[in-house]
Scaffold this active site. Structure first.
Site, short mmCIF file in Angstrom:
data_model
loop_
_atom_site.label_atom_id
_atom_site.label_comp_id
_atom_site.label_asym_id
_atom_site.label_seq_id
_atom_site.Cartn_x
_atom_site.Cartn_y
_atom_site.Cartn_z
N VAL A 181 3.59 -14.34 0.27
CA VAL A 181 2.47 -14.93 -0.45
C VAL A 181 2.06 -13.89 -1.49
CG1 VAL A 181 0.14 -15.88 -0.27
CG2 VAL A 181 1.72 -16.06 1.67
N LYS B 175 5.07 -7.05 13.73
CA LYS B 175 4.83 -8.49 13.72
C LYS B 175 5.49 -9.18 14.92
CE LYS B 175 2.09 -8.59 10.27
NZ LYS B 175 0.64 -8.91 10.48
N THR C 211 -0.24 -11.73 -2.99
CA THR C 211 -1.55 -11.15 -2.72
C THR C 211 -1.55 -9.71 -3.23
OG1 THR C 211 -0.94 -10.25 -0.56
CG2 THR C 211 -1.78 -12.52 -0.60
N GLY D 24 -7.12 -11.16 -0.28
CA GLY D 24 -5.92 -11.91 -0.01
C GLY D 24 -6.11 -13.00 1.01
N TYR E 113 7.61 -2.76 10.07
CA TYR E 113 6.80 -3.96 9.87
C TYR E 113 7.27 -5.08 10.80
CZ TYR E 113 4.40 -7.78 7.46
OH TYR E 113 3.60 -8.85 7.16
N ASP F 55 -13.69 0.24 9.17
CA ASP F 55 -12.24 0.33 9.26
C ASP F 55 -11.86 -0.18 10.65
OD1 ASP F 55 -9.59 1.08 9.65
OD2 ASP F 55 -9.83 3.05 8.70
N VAL F 56 -11.07 -1.25 10.71
CA VAL F 56 -10.78 -1.87 12.01
C VAL F 56 -9.89 -1.01 12.88
CG1 VAL F 56 -11.14 -4.21 11.17
CG2 VAL F 56 -8.83 -3.23 11.10
#
Length: 250
Positions: free
Chosen positions: A188, A159, A190, A22, A155, A69-70
């Site tokens: 978007v 953000k 994705t 994405g 979410y 994996d971050v």
């Protein structure tokens, strides 16, 4: 995440970090097309990383990949240790699981916080320690970091946190000559948003909220990231570039 190195179109730069599908993939390829000499890609999927690396190398960028994996602190530390010096961090890892408040699963909320916020903070800490004056940290935020929406309390909270982190770090890191910029896209199409946009009537509802009358493209967002990291944005820090088609202007 993605690490571009010395570049031409982006200015003289040795390194940066990002994700494999994405928006992250599009930004990596856009950096390579803009002249980034070295990219380091970090994500969980080796297949996706290899695909992005191939596309970036087609533009002449030296590209390395780290499968990690971050949200795994040790794995992310190891990736940064391997990268060394950085010029640009692009932190694009993120996800969303819409839930009404009464249905919020706290374990899911913890996962969103770990990926959308804690991993971004961790990457910022490690990147800033490896940057010289002129370095740039770019965070992928969202228009939901500026507004609210039903079913997206977690979410939106993550953000809004990224937007706050952008402003706080811009002030803290400015004396070191580092800039911090958020990119806040609208919807978007994705891999992440496809299931939402496939729901009956949802796409039409979203487009009706965008004054320009269309979804953003991955290329729109990638262009904003390239600008944010470039010398053309030398005085841009502590702010959010809203690639939202006017959604938040209403």
């Amino acid at each position: 995440r993605v690490a571009p190195g010395p570049t031409s179109a982006l200015g003289p730069r040795p390194g940066a970090i990002r994700r494999s599908r994405g928006l992250g993939a599009a930004i990596a390829v856009a950096f390579a097309a803009a002249g980034a000499a070295r990219l380091t890609l970090v994500a969980r999927s080796p297949e996706a990383l290899d695909d992005v690396a191939r596309r970036a190398r087609a533009h002449g960028a030296e590209t390395t990949v780290h499968v990690a994996d971050v949200t795994d602190a040790e794995a992310l530390d190891a990736a940064f240790a391997a990268v060394g010096a950085l010029d640009v961090l692009v932190c694009a890892a993120g996800t969303n699981v819409p839930q009404a408040l009464e249905e919020v699963d706290l374990a899911v909320a913890d996962r969103l916080w770990a990926l959308n916020v804690r991993a971004t903070l961790h990457a910022a800490r490690e990147s800033a320690a490896r940057m010289k004056p002129g370095g740039v940290l770019v965070f992928l935020s969202s228009q939901m970091g500026h507004v609210g929406a039903p079913g997206r309390s977690v979410y939106c909270a993550t953000k809004h946190a990224v937007e706050g982190l952008t402003r706080a770090l811009a002030v803290e890191l400015a004396p070191r000559g580092l800039r911090v910029v958020a990119i806040a896209p609208t919807f978007v199409e994705t891999e992440l948003t496809a299931p939402f946009l496939a729901a009956p009537g949802f796409r039409e509802q979203v487009v009706a909220q965008i004054p320009l009358g269309r979804l953003a493209t991955v290329e729109d967002v990638a262009a904003a990231a390239v600008f944010a990291a470039s010398p053309a944005a030398a005085s841009v820090t502590g702010t959010s570039l809203r690639v939202d088609g006017g959604w938040t202007a209403r």
